[in-house]
Design a protein around this motif. Structure first.
Motif, PDB file in Angstrom:
ATOM      1  N   GLN A 198     -11.349  -1.534  18.061  1.00 60.27           N
ATOM      2  CA  GLN A 198     -11.204  -1.097  19.459  1.00 60.27           C
ATOM      3  C   GLN A 198      -9.752  -0.739  19.760  1.00 60.27           C
TER       4      GLN A 198
ATOM      5  N   GLU B 235      -5.580   5.806  19.415  1.00 57.97           N
ATOM      6  CA  GLU B 235      -5.899   7.209  19.106  1.00 57.97           C
ATOM      7  C   GLU B 235      -6.165   7.994  20.386  1.00 57.97           C
ATOM      8  N   ASN B 236      -6.997   7.444  21.256  1.00 50.73           N
ATOM      9  CA  ASN B 236      -7.317   8.137  22.509  1.00 50.73           C
ATOM     10  C   ASN B 236      -6.080   8.364  23.356  1.00 50.73           C
TER      11      ASN B 236
ATOM     12  N   GLU C  55      -7.649   5.306  11.692  1.00 49.68           N
ATOM     13  CA  GLU C  55      -8.686   4.453  11.113  1.00 49.68           C
ATOM     14  C   GLU C  55      -8.076   3.112  10.725  1.00 49.68           C
TER      15      GLU C  55
ATOM     16  N   ARG D  81      -8.849   2.621  18.159  1.00 48.34           N
ATOM     17  CA  ARG D  81      -9.435   3.764  18.879  1.00 48.34           C
ATOM     18  C   ARG D  81      -8.740   3.978  20.217  1.00 48.34           C
TER      19      ARG D  81
ATOM     20  N   GLY E 113     -14.854  10.685  11.539  1.00 50.39           N
ATOM     21  CA  GLY E 113     -13.567  10.043  11.321  1.00 50.39           C
ATOM     22  C   GLY E 113     -12.982  10.457   9.985  1.00 50.39           C
TER      23      GLY E 113
ATOM     24  N   ASP F 275     -17.102  10.957  20.437  1.00 49.15           N
ATOM     25  CA  ASP F 275     -17.711   9.888  19.639  1.00 49.15           C
ATOM     26  C   ASP F 275     -18.477  10.422  18.431  1.00 49.15           C
TER      27      ASP F 275
END
Length: 157
Positions: A18, A24-25, A77, A21, A151, A147
């Motif tokens: 989490q 990344e966002n 990742e 990610r 990846g 989503d």
């Protein structure tokens, strides 16, 4: 409170994913002021051969980065984690002012404080020239990777 960024240490595999990610966002949003809030006020960075400390330096660094790296899209990742540290591998694509495309590959080591803010970031990055037709990161930007977009592992990177 803005100085708390869940998930908080100690990390589990799920919460580490989490956290990756969320990072990344944030970077895909390309808002230096907003991104800097995920770091401690005195966060220490090594990014390639650049060393910086503190949120104002992070904002300046990211402002310059995204002014040079057009159409920036990033995928991170999880590689490994402990209670308060996360290692990631990543790749991002961008083009320069002349329209030349690149894919940057790298690894980051992160250390977090108890509020989930990153206090240390070490990034090692290498750029590889690619043709526009070799791009793999294609989604509306700026903004998070959808989503359903593959990846790094799914893309064979």
């Amino acid at each position: 409170m803005s100085d708390v960024r869940p998930p908080l240490p100690p990390f589990t595999r799920e919460t580490a994913i989490q956290k990756v990610r969320a990072a990344e966002n944030g970077w895909n949003g390309r808002d230096p002021q907003k991104v800097a809030l995920a770091y401690t006020p005195d966060s220490r960075w090594r990014n390639r051969s650049t060393f910086l400390t503190g949120r104002p330096a992070i904002v300046a660094f990211l402002t310059d980065k995204w002014a040079r790296e057009h159409e920036y899209r990033l995928i991170k990742e999880l590689w490994a984690f402990t209670e308060d540290r996360i290692a990631v591998r990543f790749a991002y694509e961008f083009h320069d002012a002349d329209g030349a495309w690149f894919r940057a590959y790298g690894n980051e080591n992160w250390e977090f404080d108890g509020n989930g803010l990153m206090r240390t970031r070490h990034a090692s990055i290498n750029d590889v020239a690619i043709r526009e037709g070799e791009r793999l990161f294609r989604w509306d930007a700026p903004g998070p990777r959808p989503d359903d977009h593959p990846g790094l592992t799914d893309l064979g990177l």
